[in-house]
Scaffold this motif. Structure first.
Motif, PDB file in Angstrom:
ATOM      1  N   ARG A 158       2.581  11.800 -31.192  1.00  0.00           N
ATOM      2  CA  ARG A 158       1.754  12.999 -31.245  1.00  0.00           C
ATOM      3  C   ARG A 158       1.576  13.637 -29.871  1.00  0.00           C
ATOM      4  N   VAL A 159       1.344  14.936 -29.879  1.00  0.00           N
ATOM      5  CA  VAL A 159       1.006  15.678 -28.666  1.00  0.00           C
ATOM      6  C   VAL A 159      -0.249  16.490 -28.974  1.00  0.00           C
ATOM      7  N   VAL A 190       3.541  27.420 -29.393  1.00  0.00           N
ATOM      8  CA  VAL A 190       4.080  26.062 -29.517  1.00  0.00           C
ATOM      9  C   VAL A 190       5.539  26.127 -29.958  1.00  0.00           C
ATOM     10  N   TYR A 245       1.743  17.625 -33.672  1.00  0.00           N
ATOM     11  CA  TYR A 245       1.124  18.357 -32.558  1.00  0.00           C
ATOM     12  C   TYR A 245      -0.141  19.034 -33.057  1.00  0.00           C
ATOM     13  N   ASP A 246      -1.077  19.219 -32.179  1.00  0.00           N
ATOM     14  CA  ASP A 246      -2.349  19.888 -32.448  1.00  0.00           C
ATOM     15  C   ASP A 246      -3.147  19.137 -33.509  1.00  0.00           C
ATOM     16  N   SER A 287       2.421  20.279 -37.499  1.00  0.00           N
ATOM     17  CA  SER A 287       0.969  20.346 -37.416  1.00  0.00           C
ATOM     18  C   SER A 287       0.493  20.460 -38.852  1.00  0.00           C
ATOM     19  N   ALA A 318       6.395  18.009 -27.419  1.00  0.00           N
ATOM     20  CA  ALA A 318       6.701  17.536 -28.772  1.00  0.00           C
ATOM     21  C   ALA A 318       8.207  17.421 -28.982  1.00  0.00           C
ATOM     22  N   VAL A 324       2.739  22.255 -24.992  1.00  0.00           N
ATOM     23  CA  VAL A 324       2.615  21.342 -26.135  1.00  0.00           C
ATOM     24  C   VAL A 324       3.941  21.274 -26.889  1.00  0.00           C
TER      25      VAL A 324
END
Length: 340
Positions: free
Chosen positions: A165-166, A85, A154-155, A130, A307, A303
């Motif tokens: 968010r992703v 990421v 993210y995540d 995250s 982001a 991802v």
């Protein structure tokens, strides 16, 4: 989660009959305040769940505009997914003229709070994060948003704050993986997952459960384990395999799946003849084990790119800052030697 008591430094100052400045110094562990007084004030703040609003304090003294610098918080550098990421974030940011500042929370709430403070003081233009497994209170994130700092998760997303968010399609990734286990002959499938306080854990568990139910298999509580690392997998798997063993395992990540694989082989089970195993990540270790691991590919680089794209959009206002952008990156099942 318990609702936190709203307490200000003025309240603490009133309780002790001192100035707000003295409270502030004590909470920062200043040697200008006696050790006894510091300890008493810090203990009182701790007992009343008080966290200083460092964002507001910094904002009062700030005259420097944010730079083209993005703060990135990673739970663990050693995890292949998070490093991939980070690679995606750096690639996208660099291509658009931004630099990144990276820190590891090491899965600790207190460390995450300090990183947020450090990033803000370093005038980052936004933060990609995250959240740590330990994080169940979200004031530090809300303070950033209130101060106008764009935030993208993210995540592991934080449902306690309204931010972009992703995520990957955790539910469908798990559903497809367990469906594959069933269609290749597995009838008793164990689930090794993380704490259900995290959205990704809930989504992957629901994908596992729904795949079983769709094929007429009732989930067995004895086969549902809170286990998300190799060490714990090697510790609990002998017990799982010693009595009425499952013939399939679905693990929340590759390291856990590899722990199951190592233990099953050590106990004399043949993989995949006796037991099939599926992980989730598709990191480098998935092709370094024998047999190579069937797993769900998370596409961490993608991802990270998404982001960074969202965050830069918020910074440059091509995406309104009050708009919560949500993007989903599709997973895919990579079939290798641990399943039939």
């Amino acid at each position: 989660m318990e609702e936190r008591t709203t307490l200000t430094m003025k309240d603490i100052a009133r309780e002790f009959g001192i100035s707000v400045a003295t409270v502030s110094r004590a909470l920062k562990d200043s040697p200008r305040i006696s050790a006894e007084r510091r300890a008493a004030i810090q203990q009182y703040a701790h007992e009343h769940n008080f966290t200083p609003n460092f964002i507001a304090e910094s904002l009062r003294h700030s005259k420097v505009k944010p730079m083209k610098l993005i703060g990135v918080i990673i739970p663990e550098f050693t995890h292949f997914y998070f490093s991939s990421v980070l690679s995606g974030i750096e690639e996208e940011a660099s291509a658009r003229g931004y630099r990144i500042m990276v820190a590891q929370s090491n899965e600790q709430y207190e460390r995450e709070v300090k990183i947020c403070r450090s990033f803000y003081e370093n005038k980052v233009c936004g933060i990609i994060v995250s959240q740590a497994k330990d994080t169940h209170q979200y004031d530090h994130f809300q303070q950033l948003i209130n101060a106008g700092v764009p935030l993208v998760f993210y995540d592991r997303i934080c449902t306690g704050v309204n931010a972009s968010r992703v995520v990957v399609d955790d539910y469908m990734g798990a559903f497809n993986a367990v469906t594959h286990l069933i269609e290749t002959g597995c009838t008793r499938i164990a689930f090794y997952g993380s704490s259900m306080t995290m959205e990704i854990s809930k989504n992957r568990f629901n994908g596992y459960k729904d795949a079983l139910l769709k094929h007429g298999i009732q989930p067995d509580p004895a086969l549902i384990c809170n286990c998300d690392n190799r060490t714990d997998a090697e510790a609990i798997t002998p017990g799982i395999l010693s009595k009425d063993p499952p013939n399939g395992f679905f693990a929340v990540n590759d390291d856990t799946a590899i722990g199951i694989l190592y233990t099953a082989k050590r106990m004399g089970f043949k993989v995949p003849d006796d037991i099939s195993i599926c992980g989730f990540t598709n990191g480098q270790r998935a092709v370094a084990c024998d047999p190579m691991l069937t797993t769900v590919e998370q596409r961490g680089v993608k991802v990270g790119e998404e982001a960074a794209d969202i965050l830069i959009g918020h910074v440059e206002r091509t995406i309104p800052r009050d708009k919560m952008e949500r993007r989903i990156v599709r997973t895919r099942l990579i079939i290798r030697g641990t399943t039939r």
